[in-house]
Design an enzyme around this catalytic site. Sequence first.
Site, PDB file in Angstrom:
ATOM      1  N   ARG A 126      27.596  39.336  39.936  1.00 44.24           N
ATOM      2  CA  ARG A 126      28.309  40.142  40.925  1.00 44.24           C
ATOM      3  C   ARG A 126      27.420  41.265  41.480  1.00 44.24           C
ATOM      4  NH1 ARG A 126      30.573  36.273  39.881  1.00 44.24           N
ATOM      5  NH2 ARG A 126      32.779  35.909  39.471  1.00 44.24           N
ATOM      6  N   GLU A 185      34.649  45.915  41.125  1.00 37.04           N
ATOM      7  CA  GLU A 185      33.972  44.952  42.002  1.00 37.04           C
ATOM      8  C   GLU A 185      33.948  45.360  43.459  1.00 37.04           C
ATOM      9  OE1 GLU A 185      34.447  40.826  41.976  1.00 37.04           O
ATOM     10  OE2 GLU A 185      34.661  40.613  39.814  1.00 37.04           O
ATOM     11  N   SER A 213      39.793  40.085  42.329  1.00 39.61           N
ATOM     12  CA  SER A 213      39.445  40.740  41.057  1.00 39.61           C
ATOM     13  C   SER A 213      38.878  42.132  41.317  1.00 39.61           C
ATOM     14  CB  SER A 213      38.422  39.893  40.293  1.00 39.61           C
ATOM     15  OG  SER A 213      38.973  38.654  39.935  1.00 39.61           O
TER      16      SER A 213
END
Length: 342
Positions: free
Chosen positions: A169, A338, A242
């Site tokens: 990520r 995130e 998320s």
Amino acid sequence: MSTPAYTLIEQAELRERNSLRISARAQHLALVHDAAVLPTLFADPRFRDQPVRVLGGGSNVLIAADVEGLLVHLDTRGRHIARQDGDSVRVEVAAGENWHELVLWSLGQGLSGLENLSLIPGSVGAAPIQNIGAYGVELCDCLHAVTAYDRQQREWVELDRNACAFAYRDSRFKQEPGRFLLTAVTLALARKRPLRLDYAGIREELDAMAVSQPDASAVSRAVIRLRKRKLPDPAQLANAGSFFKNPVVDAELAAALGQRHPALPRWPAGAGQIKLGAGWLIEAAGCKAYRSGDAGVAPGHALVLVNYGAASGADLLALAGQIQQQVATRFGVSLETEPVLL
């Protein structure tokens, strides 16, 4: 009449341009229809000394306040097979294309590689920044290169996969925010490629679909079914997917936590590193379906924060902070968010 290279909107309302439906304004919003205009746009005296930010599809963004300076949205289109060598195929895609529509298009062309990344919201240009991933596959597994305008050097560049410095990520573009504006992506796909079926849930879903010999399209359908069942639809309940990364910790801490909590999901993450299930940690910390005003945790998925109506970016940040504190206190593990913060 030809389409202008870009459209400039003053004091642009952003509520409908982000999937969390946060109400905020951009001082200047440039809708770019032709990426070639970017050097001219950035040289405009009105923006030369102002901050410049980029807004993709708005599906992985938390807007915490009104955005000063220039906010750029690439509204560019185009996708085509650029090169084919046997089973190996290179596909070039403009940054403004929708990611999921690209996945479906690639499957329609008989190409594999993107099927596990089906139904991820957002634009193609935003995908490398986050190094999007799902069901055992990350974008870096199939990315060949990106084309970008380097605002620091004031030049066009092509960066291969290694130059993008991908991690979980993460990417060079997150580590050097504001420097590169990605305008196109080149993907390395294939006519024939082994399918990734080892991630939890995919084989079971294929069995439920009565598919015994899956192809890439079947895997895509399975992933879509799984995501629709597990994640709230942003059109029905505002969210950014998320909100927290699965934390990566050293093996010693993971082993100690595993002894105390055998149900805690754990996966190898490189030498001496273990990835933990953030959703499990959040639920076990007592935050499942928690709500504070219109900011809340999605009822069916602890990783997802939602806006029930009038939550501000500050409200959601405060809720995220509470969850991070609860998990750190209970397990000694730090959760990272995130979404990109504007």
